[in-house]
Design a protein around this motif. Structure first.
Motif, PDB file in Angstrom:
ATOM      1  N   PHE A 185       1.563   5.615   0.801  1.00 34.21           N
ATOM      2  CA  PHE A 185       1.229   6.780   1.617  1.00 34.21           C
ATOM      3  C   PHE A 185       0.520   7.781   0.712  1.00 34.21           C
ATOM      4  O   PHE A 185       1.072   8.222  -0.278  1.00 34.21           O
ATOM      5  N   SER A 186      -0.696   8.121   1.064  1.00 35.89           N
ATOM      6  CA  SER A 186      -1.523   8.943   0.184  1.00 35.89           C
ATOM      7  C   SER A 186      -1.128  10.414   0.276  1.00 35.89           C
ATOM      8  O   SER A 186      -0.425  10.847   1.187  1.00 35.89           O
ATOM      9  N   ASP A 187      -1.628  11.174  -0.682  1.00 34.11           N
ATOM     10  CA  ASP A 187      -1.446  12.630  -0.625  1.00 34.11           C
ATOM     11  C   ASP A 187      -2.052  13.196   0.661  1.00 34.11           C
ATOM     12  O   ASP A 187      -1.529  14.150   1.236  1.00 34.11           O
ATOM     13  N   GLU A 188      -3.156  12.579   1.099  1.00 34.67           N
ATOM     14  CA  GLU A 188      -3.803  13.048   2.334  1.00 34.67           C
ATOM     15  C   GLU A 188      -2.866  12.849   3.528  1.00 34.67           C
ATOM     16  O   GLU A 188      -2.787  13.693   4.422  1.00 34.67           O
ATOM     17  N   TRP A 189      -2.162  11.698   3.519  1.00 37.84           N
ATOM     18  CA  TRP A 189      -1.228  11.422   4.623  1.00 37.84           C
ATOM     19  C   TRP A 189      -0.082  12.443   4.616  1.00 37.84           C
ATOM     20  O   TRP A 189       0.281  13.006   5.650  1.00 37.84           O
ATOM     21  N   ILE A 190       0.456  12.693   3.434  1.00 37.53           N
ATOM     22  CA  ILE A 190       1.529  13.695   3.312  1.00 37.53           C
ATOM     23  C   ILE A 190       1.021  15.047   3.810  1.00 37.53           C
ATOM     24  O   ILE A 190       1.695  15.760   4.559  1.00 37.53           O
ATOM     25  N   ASP A 191      -0.197  15.377   3.405  1.00 42.77           N
ATOM     26  CA  ASP A 191      -0.793  16.658   3.777  1.00 42.77           C
ATOM     27  C   ASP A 191      -0.950  16.752   5.297  1.00 42.77           C
ATOM     28  O   ASP A 191      -0.645  17.773   5.921  1.00 42.77           O
ATOM     29  N   ARG A 192      -1.395  15.625   5.893  1.00 43.51           N
ATOM     30  CA  ARG A 192      -1.586  15.609   7.352  1.00 43.51           C
ATOM     31  C   ARG A 192      -0.237  15.793   8.053  1.00 43.51           C
ATOM     32  O   ARG A 192      -0.115  16.570   9.006  1.00 43.51           O
ATOM     33  N   MET A 193       0.794  15.101   7.567  1.00 38.28           N
ATOM     34  CA  MET A 193       2.129  15.234   8.163  1.00 38.28           C
ATOM     35  C   MET A 193       2.644  16.670   8.022  1.00 38.28           C
ATOM     36  O   MET A 193       3.288  17.214   8.923  1.00 38.28           O
ATOM     37  N   ASP A 203       0.849  -1.191   0.000  1.00 39.17           N
ATOM     38  CA  ASP A 203       0.000   0.000   0.000  1.00 39.17           C
ATOM     39  C   ASP A 203       0.890   1.248   0.000  1.00 39.17           C
ATOM     40  O   ASP A 203       2.091   1.166   0.200  1.00 39.17           O
ATOM     41  N   PHE A 237       5.121   9.443  13.678  1.00 36.00           N
ATOM     42  CA  PHE A 237       5.656   8.503  12.683  1.00 36.00           C
ATOM     43  C   PHE A 237       6.966   7.842  13.122  1.00 36.00           C
ATOM     44  O   PHE A 237       7.330   6.802  12.571  1.00 36.00           O
ATOM     45  N   ARG A 265       5.423  15.382  14.229  1.00 36.62           N
ATOM     46  CA  ARG A 265       5.653  14.366  13.189  1.00 36.62           C
ATOM     47  C   ARG A 265       6.474  13.207  13.746  1.00 36.62           C
ATOM     48  O   ARG A 265       6.228  12.053  13.435  1.00 36.62           O
TER      49      ARG A 265
END
Ligand SMILES: [Fe+2]
Ligand SMILES: [Fe+2]
Length: 314
Positions: A290-298, A288, A310, A306
């Protein structure tokens, strides 16, 4: 007091731009480094064994899958196997549509299997003369210099006195982001003995020509396997081939080609370092992502948050 860096601009395909999570700002430039396509006229198989066009197509598809928006696509020589005009046509037909989609210039470097005249008329629409195929590109402040280490009629390499003098002239003025050299014959040794017969000659003179200059990296090919070293203090990175690669699981004197292990490299240029990432050309089940949403959240967290989110072992 720390502040979270914001995500970069979102390009038209909706993907988030590069963000800074560590000590380095995102790379200022990215180059795709490929080598040794060895195409033949009429799409013939190389040595009757290697479908070099299919292998190139697979490599170019892999380049596109990375999502990279490169500043250039650099092919470090042995573009064709026999220097046939139709082979150069077929190479352009294969590569230029991708270069157009990526908006990146193509830097063609001559190798020992190329023929200067056919390459000049086939790839540069120039006269079919035997002069060296050199060039200088200004990639948004990063200077890329293509050298021609081919020696007409021979398979070993050389940068002759005239070309060294030309290079000295180019390097006499530094470029804002420094210079990358691209040539076919790598100025580093190979543990595979046959390659030392076909090595780059007069390396000491080339070392003198780049001494004290802003050359930050040297890209090369010729070996059909990925390797790296230093030359006159400058990092050298050799890209493997798209056509076939050397089976290095054998003892050095028994090394020969295999239809596997094709790879290209992503060259990331940072202010203080250049990295060369080998990308194997292979399709395999992959985990799987790491989505753009995950990057955005980080990106919205502070550096400390962070680490908590993580880095901490649970
Ligand atoms: Fe080659
Ligand atoms: Fe070569």
């Amino acid at each position: 007091m720390t502040s979270a860096p914001l995500p970069g601009p979102v390009p038209s395909d909706g993907r988030a731009g590069p963000v800074q999570f560590g000590r380095h700002a995102p790379a200022s430039h990215v180059i795709v480094h490929l080598s040794d396509t060895h195409l033949l006229a009429a799409g013939a198989a190389l040595g009757g064994r290697y479908d070099v066009e299919a292998n190139l197509a697979a490599t170019l598809a892999a380049v596109e899958r990375t999502g990279v928006r490169p500043d250039a696509l650099v092919f470090t020589g042995d573009l064709t196997d026999l220097g046939e005009p139709d082979a150069y046509r077929r190479l352009r037909d294969a590569v230029e549509p991708l270069a157009d989609r990526l908006g990146a210039p193509v830097v063609w470097v001559a190798g020992n299997h190329d023929e200067r005249g056919a390459m000049r008329s086939g790839l540069f629409d120039g006269p079919a003369d035997d002069g060296p195929l050199t060039g200088v590109w200004d990639l948004a402040g990063l200077r890329l210099v293509a050298l021609d280490s081919s020696v007409p009629g021979w398979h070993h390499g050389e940068i002759d006195a005239q070309q060294r003098e030309w290079l000295r002239g180019i390097l006499s003025e530094p470029a804002p982001h420094g210079t990358i050299l691209a040539l076919h014959h790598p100025p580093i040794p190979s543990h595979v003995p046959l390659f030392d017969i076909l090595e780059l000659r007069d390396q000491d003179a080339l070392a003198e020509a780049i001494a004290g200059s802003d050359v930050r990296a040297i890209l090369a090919g010729h070996l059909h396997y990925s390797t790296s070293g230093t030359f006159a203090g400058v990092p050298v990175s050799v890209a493997s081939a798209t056509c076939y690669t050397m089976n290095l699981q054998r003892p050095p004197q028994e090394v020969n080609g295999m239809d596997a292990g094709q790879a290209f490299q992503l060259v990331h240029v940072y202010d203080d370092v250049i990295t060369h990432t080998v990308v194997p050309v292979v399709e395999a089940p992959t985990g799987d992502y790491f989505s753009d949403e995950w990057i955005d959240r980080m990106a919205r967290l502070s550096p400390r948050e962070r680490l908590e989110a993580f880095s901490r072992k649970r």
